[in-house]
Design a protein around this motif. Sequence first.
Motif, PDB file in Angstrom:
ATOM      1  N   ALA A 123      42.430  13.494 -42.696  1.00  0.00           N
ATOM      2  CA  ALA A 123      41.892  14.189 -41.586  1.00  0.00           C
ATOM      3  C   ALA A 123      42.820  14.596 -40.883  1.00  0.00           C
ATOM      4  CB  ALA A 123      41.449  13.044 -41.092  1.00  0.00           C
ATOM      5  N   ASP A 124      44.025  14.601 -40.879  1.00  0.00           N
ATOM      6  CA  ASP A 124      44.388  14.607 -39.885  1.00  0.00           C
ATOM      7  C   ASP A 124      46.181  15.699 -40.511  1.00  0.00           C
ATOM      8  OD1 ASP A 124      46.262  12.735 -40.990  1.00  0.00           O
ATOM      9  OD2 ASP A 124      46.735  11.592 -38.859  1.00  0.00           O
ATOM     10  N   ASP A 125      45.568  15.480 -41.691  1.00  0.00           N
ATOM     11  CA  ASP A 125      46.778  17.002 -42.233  1.00  0.00           C
ATOM     12  C   ASP A 125      46.459  18.336 -42.333  1.00  0.00           C
ATOM     13  OD1 ASP A 125      49.216  15.029 -42.158  1.00  0.00           O
ATOM     14  OD2 ASP A 125      48.497  14.145 -44.157  1.00  0.00           O
ATOM     15  N   THR A 126      46.935  19.598 -42.776  1.00  0.00           N
ATOM     16  CA  THR A 126      46.695  20.452 -42.765  1.00  0.00           C
ATOM     17  C   THR A 126      47.178  21.329 -44.595  1.00  0.00           C
ATOM     18  OG1 THR A 126      48.009  21.425 -41.531  1.00  0.00           O
ATOM     19  CG2 THR A 126      45.667  20.969 -40.815  1.00  0.00           C
ATOM     20  N   TRP A 127      46.488  22.503 -44.846  1.00  0.00           N
ATOM     21  CA  TRP A 127      47.406  22.877 -45.994  1.00  0.00           C
ATOM     22  C   TRP A 127      47.699  24.014 -45.759  1.00  0.00           C
ATOM     23  CZ3 TRP A 127      42.838  22.030 -49.867  1.00  0.00           C
ATOM     24  CH2 TRP A 127      42.312  20.202 -50.715  1.00  0.00           C
ATOM     25  N   ALA A 128      48.736  24.606 -46.322  1.00  0.00           N
ATOM     26  CA  ALA A 128      49.287  26.076 -46.000  1.00  0.00           C
ATOM     27  C   ALA A 128      47.923  26.883 -47.738  1.00  0.00           C
ATOM     28  CB  ALA A 128      50.558  26.729 -47.186  1.00  0.00           C
ATOM     29  N   PRO A 129      47.267  28.171 -46.604  1.00  0.00           N
ATOM     30  CA  PRO A 129      45.990  29.171 -47.393  1.00  0.00           C
ATOM     31  C   PRO A 129      47.202  29.289 -49.120  1.00  0.00           C
ATOM     32  CG  PRO A 129      47.075  30.111 -45.686  1.00  0.00           C
ATOM     33  CD  PRO A 129      48.427  28.683 -45.971  1.00  0.00           C
ATOM     34  N   GLN A 130      48.052  29.083 -49.451  1.00  0.00           N
ATOM     35  CA  GLN A 130      48.376  29.276 -51.694  1.00  0.00           C
ATOM     36  C   GLN A 130      47.741  27.780 -52.161  1.00  0.00           C
ATOM     37  OE1 GLN A 130      50.258  29.797 -48.727  1.00  0.00           O
ATOM     38  NE2 GLN A 130      51.139  32.084 -48.400  1.00  0.00           N
ATOM     39  N   LYS A 131      47.985  26.784 -51.217  1.00  0.00           N
ATOM     40  CA  LYS A 131      47.962  25.562 -52.163  1.00  0.00           C
ATOM     41  C   LYS A 131      47.661  25.526 -53.557  1.00  0.00           C
ATOM     42  CE  LYS A 131      46.231  21.183 -51.934  1.00  0.00           C
ATOM     43  NZ  LYS A 131      47.718  19.998 -52.521  1.00  0.00           N
ATOM     44  N   ILE A 132      45.741  25.572 -52.690  1.00  0.00           N
ATOM     45  CA  ILE A 132      44.866  25.467 -54.086  1.00  0.00           C
ATOM     46  C   ILE A 132      45.448  26.682 -54.948  1.00  0.00           C
ATOM     47  CG2 ILE A 132      42.564  25.700 -55.206  1.00  0.00           C
ATOM     48  CD1 ILE A 132      43.801  22.964 -53.441  1.00  0.00           C
ATOM     49  N   ALA A 133      45.057  27.332 -55.258  1.00  0.00           N
ATOM     50  CA  ALA A 133      45.206  29.329 -55.967  1.00  0.00           C
ATOM     51  C   ALA A 133      47.140  28.635 -56.429  1.00  0.00           C
ATOM     52  CB  ALA A 133      46.283  29.968 -54.789  1.00  0.00           C
ATOM     53  N   LEU A 134      48.104  28.164 -56.245  1.00  0.00           N
ATOM     54  CA  LEU A 134      49.145  28.036 -57.459  1.00  0.00           C
ATOM     55  C   LEU A 134      49.151  26.721 -58.011  1.00  0.00           C
ATOM     56  CD1 LEU A 134      51.867  28.571 -54.110  1.00  0.00           C
ATOM     57  CD2 LEU A 134      51.648  29.906 -55.752  1.00  0.00           C
ATOM     58  N   GLN A 135      48.423  25.565 -57.440  1.00  0.00           N
ATOM     59  CA  GLN A 135      48.818  24.175 -57.777  1.00  0.00           C
ATOM     60  C   GLN A 135      47.731  25.056 -59.188  1.00  0.00           C
ATOM     61  OE1 GLN A 135      48.374  21.915 -54.672  1.00  0.00           O
ATOM     62  NE2 GLN A 135      49.182  20.781 -56.432  1.00  0.00           N
ATOM     63  N   ILE A 136      46.630  25.927 -58.977  1.00  0.00           N
ATOM     64  CA  ILE A 136      45.565  25.901 -60.629  1.00  0.00           C
ATOM     65  C   ILE A 136      45.887  26.529 -61.347  1.00  0.00           C
ATOM     66  CG2 ILE A 136      43.236  27.069 -60.749  1.00  0.00           C
ATOM     67  CD1 ILE A 136      42.839  23.652 -60.183  1.00  0.00           C
ATOM     68  N   ALA A 137      46.823  27.694 -61.350  1.00  0.00           N
ATOM     69  CA  ALA A 137      48.382  28.267 -61.605  1.00  0.00           C
ATOM     70  C   ALA A 137      48.447  27.923 -62.572  1.00  0.00           C
ATOM     71  CB  ALA A 137      48.715  29.803 -60.975  1.00  0.00           C
ATOM     72  N   ALA A 138      49.655  26.456 -61.905  1.00  0.00           N
ATOM     73  CA  ALA A 138      50.048  25.820 -62.235  1.00  0.00           C
ATOM     74  C   ALA A 138      50.075  24.933 -63.714  1.00  0.00           C
ATOM     75  CB  ALA A 138      51.253  24.680 -61.772  1.00  0.00           C
ATOM     76  N   LEU A 139      48.106  24.620 -63.416  1.00  0.00           N
ATOM     77  CA  LEU A 139      47.155  23.337 -64.144  1.00  0.00           C
ATOM     78  C   LEU A 139      46.879  24.573 -65.632  1.00  0.00           C
ATOM     79  CD1 LEU A 139      45.438  21.722 -61.632  1.00  0.00           C
ATOM     80  CD2 LEU A 139      47.372  21.142 -62.996  1.00  0.00           C
ATOM     81  N   GLU A 140      46.007  25.468 -64.836  1.00  0.00           N
ATOM     82  CA  GLU A 140      45.970  26.245 -65.775  1.00  0.00           C
ATOM     83  C   GLU A 140      46.971  27.067 -67.379  1.00  0.00           C
ATOM     84  OE1 GLU A 140      41.971  28.445 -63.253  1.00  0.00           O
ATOM     85  OE2 GLU A 140      43.797  29.466 -63.722  1.00  0.00           O
ATOM     86  N   ALA A 141      47.782  27.331 -66.817  1.00  0.00           N
ATOM     87  CA  ALA A 141      49.387  27.710 -67.393  1.00  0.00           C
ATOM     88  C   ALA A 141      49.638  26.728 -68.812  1.00  0.00           C
ATOM     89  CB  ALA A 141      50.594  28.344 -66.614  1.00  0.00           C
ATOM     90  N   ASP A 142      49.457  25.080 -68.112  1.00  0.00           N
ATOM     91  CA  ASP A 142      49.702  23.540 -68.457  1.00  0.00           C
ATOM     92  C   ASP A 142      48.593  22.901 -68.551  1.00  0.00           C
ATOM     93  OD1 ASP A 142      50.740  21.577 -69.735  1.00  0.00           O
ATOM     94  OD2 ASP A 142      52.773  21.604 -68.852  1.00  0.00           O
ATOM     95  N   PRO A 143      47.703  22.935 -69.588  1.00  0.00           N
ATOM     96  CA  PRO A 143      47.047  22.172 -69.218  1.00  0.00           C
ATOM     97  C   PRO A 143      46.829  20.476 -69.531  1.00  0.00           C
ATOM     98  CG  PRO A 143      45.610  23.643 -70.846  1.00  0.00           C
ATOM     99  CD  PRO A 143      47.196  24.145 -70.055  1.00  0.00           C
TER     100      PRO A 143
END
Length: 280
Positions: free
Chosen positions: A103-123
Amino acid sequence: MNPHLSPDSAAAPVSVVIPCYRCADTIAASVASVAAQTRRPAEVILVDDASGDGTLDALHGVAAAYPPGWVVVVAAPANGGPSQARNLGWERARQPYLAFLDADDTWAPQKIALQIAALEADPGLALIAHRMAVRERGAGPLPLHPPVRTIPIGRRRFLLNNPFPTASVILRRDLPFRFNERFRRVEDFLLWAEIGFSGYRCAKLNQVLAYWHKPTYGAGGLSGDLDAMHRAGREVRHELLRRGLVSPAEHWFARGVGIVRRTRRRLLLAMRSRQTGVAS
């Protein structure tokens, strides 16, 4: 209502779990960083860990700022620490992947997109994380440093230290694990180690995609916190040995690494204290 959210059709299949304990001053910024994702998660679950102040009202206020149902608020029946709060969020999650944010940290805007792309490339990946950095609030995200690479994290890496900061992790919701609620420190490392030592494949992106907004433990000379963290680390190593997830040889190797790291951190704290004394 926040007008900047992407359409539901573009949402990533991710439930974001955020444990909250007396976090009324920081939670809005954390959720805003989730809403600002270039590929928005499908839902956010805020778990109030029986804060006993105005946190629960603040969470409902944050939820009301977004489309109905996107932010879900859960109230823990009693204070149980981050493990219990994350497990409560895990049980409420509806998406195939879980992401964790404090609750006191934040994410960079591309975080989810890059991680989901990696997961979709290697399920076959069960868990994917990334690097984090300490950064002042409002400083803005750091730039990416191409190429973006997915680095496998093998069994041996877990013997050195925790390779996965909590706010960096996305994992499969159907994994047969949960946070151990007996642990209030290093509980995240215990879960990641259980996953890795059980044979599930883990990886890490070579990019900084999330930020701490306070110094890491011990940075302010709090040697008591440092000692508590090392005690918790020993308990984690014993738990992994007890469950047969590591061999005795691996246990003693990890213990030796822990002693070296503890000695090094004590020296750094002593140097900081000496420098502070000279400066004053």
